[in-house]
Design a protein around this motif. Structure first.
Motif, PDB file in Angstrom:
ATOM      1  N   VAL A  27       0.826  -1.204   0.000  1.00 54.93           N
ATOM      2  CA  VAL A  27       0.000   0.000   0.000  1.00 54.93           C
ATOM      3  C   VAL A  27       0.860   1.254   0.000  1.00 54.93           C
ATOM      4  CG1 VAL A  27      -0.244   0.282   2.504  1.00 54.93           C
ATOM      5  CG2 VAL A  27      -2.092   0.990   0.983  1.00 54.93           C
ATOM      6  N   ARG A  28       2.017   1.216   0.652  1.00 54.95           N
ATOM      7  CA  ARG A  28       2.911   2.377   0.611  1.00 54.95           C
ATOM      8  C   ARG A  28       3.408   2.615  -0.814  1.00 54.95           C
ATOM      9  NH1 ARG A  28       5.778   5.188   4.429  1.00 54.95           N
ATOM     10  NH2 ARG A  28       5.388   3.672   6.083  1.00 54.95           N
ATOM     11  N   ALA A  29       3.750   1.535  -1.521  1.00 58.53           N
ATOM     12  CA  ALA A  29       4.198   1.668  -2.907  1.00 58.53           C
ATOM     13  C   ALA A  29       3.096   2.229  -3.797  1.00 58.53           C
ATOM     14  CB  ALA A  29       4.666   0.310  -3.437  1.00 58.53           C
ATOM     15  N   ARG A  30       1.874   1.772  -3.589  1.00 57.45           N
ATOM     16  CA  ARG A  30       0.756   2.259  -4.394  1.00 57.45           C
ATOM     17  C   ARG A  30       0.462   3.729  -4.096  1.00 57.45           C
ATOM     18  NH1 ARG A  30      -4.092  -1.318  -3.240  1.00 57.45           N
ATOM     19  NH2 ARG A  30      -4.939  -0.633  -5.228  1.00 57.45           N
ATOM     20  N   LEU A  31       0.551   4.103  -2.845  1.00 56.76           N
ATOM     21  CA  LEU A  31       0.349   5.509  -2.482  1.00 56.76           C
ATOM     22  C   LEU A  31       1.384   6.400  -3.164  1.00 56.76           C
ATOM     23  CD1 LEU A  31      -0.442   5.158   1.331  1.00 56.76           C
ATOM     24  CD2 LEU A  31      -1.964   6.160  -0.385  1.00 56.76           C
ATOM     25  N   THR A  32       2.622   5.938  -3.178  1.00 56.04           N
ATOM     26  CA  THR A  32       3.696   6.712  -3.803  1.00 56.04           C
ATOM     27  C   THR A  32       3.467   6.863  -5.299  1.00 56.04           C
ATOM     28  OG1 THR A  32       5.266   5.953  -2.132  1.00 56.04           O
ATOM     29  CG2 THR A  32       6.184   6.851  -4.166  1.00 56.04           C
ATOM     30  N   LEU A  33       2.972   5.812  -5.945  1.00 54.52           N
ATOM     31  CA  LEU A  33       2.741   5.843  -7.383  1.00 54.52           C
ATOM     32  C   LEU A  33       1.523   6.674  -7.757  1.00 54.52           C
ATOM     33  CD1 LEU A  33       3.456   2.098  -8.309  1.00 54.52           C
ATOM     34  CD2 LEU A  33       4.809   4.081  -9.001  1.00 54.52           C
ATOM     35  N   LEU A  34       0.452   6.555  -6.976  1.00 50.39           N
ATOM     36  CA  LEU A  34      -0.820   7.152  -7.360  1.00 50.39           C
ATOM     37  C   LEU A  34      -1.096   8.510  -6.729  1.00 50.39           C
ATOM     38  CD1 LEU A  34      -2.926   3.890  -7.146  1.00 50.39           C
ATOM     39  CD2 LEU A  34      -2.465   5.172  -9.227  1.00 50.39           C
ATOM     40  N   TYR A  35      -0.535   8.747  -5.559  1.00 49.67           N
ATOM     41  CA  TYR A  35      -0.816   9.996  -4.849  1.00 49.67           C
ATOM     42  C   TYR A  35       0.480  10.694  -4.418  1.00 49.67           C
ATOM     43  CZ  TYR A  35      -5.471   7.874  -4.498  1.00 49.67           C
ATOM     44  OH  TYR A  35      -6.683   7.289  -4.781  1.00 49.67           O
ATOM     45  N   PRO A  36       1.399  10.933  -5.319  1.00 48.39           N
ATOM     46  CA  PRO A  36       2.661  11.584  -4.923  1.00 48.39           C
ATOM     47  C   PRO A  36       2.417  12.999  -4.396  1.00 48.39           C
ATOM     48  CG  PRO A  36       2.437  11.534  -7.319  1.00 48.39           C
ATOM     49  CD  PRO A  36       1.329  10.693  -6.769  1.00 48.39           C
ATOM     50  N   GLY A  37       2.921  13.247  -3.194  1.00 46.64           N
ATOM     51  CA  GLY A  37       2.754  14.560  -2.595  1.00 46.64           C
ATOM     52  C   GLY A  37       1.376  14.829  -2.042  1.00 46.64           C
ATOM     53  N   ARG A  38       0.489  13.827  -2.067  1.00 51.17           N
ATOM     54  CA  ARG A  38      -0.890  14.034  -1.622  1.00 51.17           C
ATOM     55  C   ARG A  38      -1.249  13.162  -0.425  1.00 51.17           C
ATOM     56  NH1 ARG A  38      -4.190  12.750  -6.831  1.00 51.17           N
ATOM     57  NH2 ARG A  38      -5.933  13.011  -5.361  1.00 51.17           N
ATOM     58  N   TYR A  39      -0.271  12.510   0.166  1.00 51.75           N
ATOM     59  CA  TYR A  39      -0.594  11.649   1.301  1.00 51.75           C
ATOM     60  C   TYR A  39       0.487  11.761   2.366  1.00 51.75           C
ATOM     61  CZ  TYR A  39       3.029   8.157   0.389  1.00 51.75           C
ATOM     62  OH  TYR A  39       4.240   7.517   0.248  1.00 51.75           O
TER      63      TYR A  39
END
Length: 339
Positions: free
Chosen positions: A307-319
């Protein structure tokens, strides 16, 4: 495809507009009394020479530069450029000698430099175009790689989650629980979600319903043995917010995996709030540090790392994701901008 066509159409219009301004510039600024002159240049000669410059510009941009400027034909490119400029100069002199012999002494110095300038501008245009194309190719490559990485991460989640659910159902079957049938129906809904919705963005409401089904399934399994707190505070317009599917479930799954084995009143608290497009998700559970260290293997932590990898890919700078361990208390705090 439609976007590419619009871009090309806009590019053609932009070039046509720019060259139209250049070609008719003398007639915007001059007067018929002085032959629409631009300095010593007669207006008609200025327009005709610009037509020659158009040939130099596009001849270099669309043929000489892309076809000949390489390691094999670079010398031929130089020869072709020199010949093209010399030919343009000769045509200009021909026009001056035939149509404007009286202006020839004053205009002679303005024959070579404009042709060289048109060529230089064409080269810079080609370099800029190459840079834009390279950036576009890089963006397409990155988008393709992102899609492949997300597909891989999603393929990791589904089997991992399904394995845990089946383990839960085996536990109910061994207990000969009357709740097995309702659990299977819940599992059917979860699998439908995984098969048909996990490959696209979904509404926040769908993700919440998925979480609720998962927690309900766990409650059927553990009954009163594990205290589960699940608090939601969602706006009425939850369907208007989109979120990556199965983004929140790994945190809850991890809590049940490591928190239900805690001997002294195991408890799992889940809080989800959304306000003005900002999602705040908190999960807390108690765990046995000794047991967690003993059971840690190569599969441990797939969900959280995923989930951390997906957050980095999909929501960069937004989480913002904070994972905290304090004695026997494990907690995660996720803040996500859905706008």
């Amino acid at each position: 495809m439609l976007t590419i066509v619009k871009y090309r159409y806009f590019n053609v219009i932009l070039h046509a507009l720019a060259w139209s301004i250049v070609l008719f510039f003398p007639y915007f600024t001059g007067s018929a009394g002085n032959q629409y002159k631009i300095g010593p240049l007669p207006g008609i000669y200025f327009t005709l020479s610009q037509l020659i410059h158009i040939v130099i510009f596009y001849g270099n941009a669309f043929f000489l530069y892309p076809k000949l400027l390489n390691r094999r034909y670079w010398w031929l490119y130089l020869v072709s450029v020199v010949l093209l400029i010399l030919l343009s100069v000769r045509v200009k002199f021909y026009i001056l000698e035939g149509w404007f012999p009286n202006d020839l002494p004053d205009v002679r110095a303005h024959v070579l430099f404009p042709s060289v300038l048109a060529f230089i501008v064409s080269v810079f245009y080609c370099i800029t175009l190459e840079k834009i194309r390279a950036e576009k190719t890089q963006q397409e490559r990155e988008a393709k790689q992102l899609g492949m990485e997300l597909k891989f991460l999603r393929s990791q989640i589904s089997p991992h989650f399904l394995f845990n659910i089946l383990t839960n159902l085996v536990s109910l079957a061994r207990k000969r629980s009357d709740q097995l049938e309702s659990s299977l129906l819940m599992l059917s809904g979860l699998m439908r979600y995984m098969l048909y919705d996990a490959g696209k963005k979904i509404s926040l409401q769908q993700e919440v319903e998925y979480l609720q089904s998962y927690v309900a399934l766990q409650q059927l399994r553990f009954g009163q043995d594990v205290k589960i707190g699940f608090n939601l505070a969602l706006p009425y317009a939850a369907n208007n917010y989109c979120i990556e599917p199965m983004l929140l479930i790994p945190f809850v799954e991890n809590a049940f995996k490591h928190g239900t084995g805690y001997e002294d009143e195991p408890r799992i608290d889940i809080n989800l709030t959304v306000q003005e497009g900002i999602l705040v998700f908190q999960v807390k559970n108690k765990f046995d540090p000794g047991e967690a260290a003993a059971n840690k293997d190569e599969v441990s932590g797939i969900g959280l790392g995923n989930v951390r990898a997906r957050l980095t890919l999909l929501y960069p700078g937004r989480y913002d994701l904070v994972i905290h361990r304090d004695g026997d208390l494990f907690s995660i705090h996720l803040t996500l901008n859905l706008l």
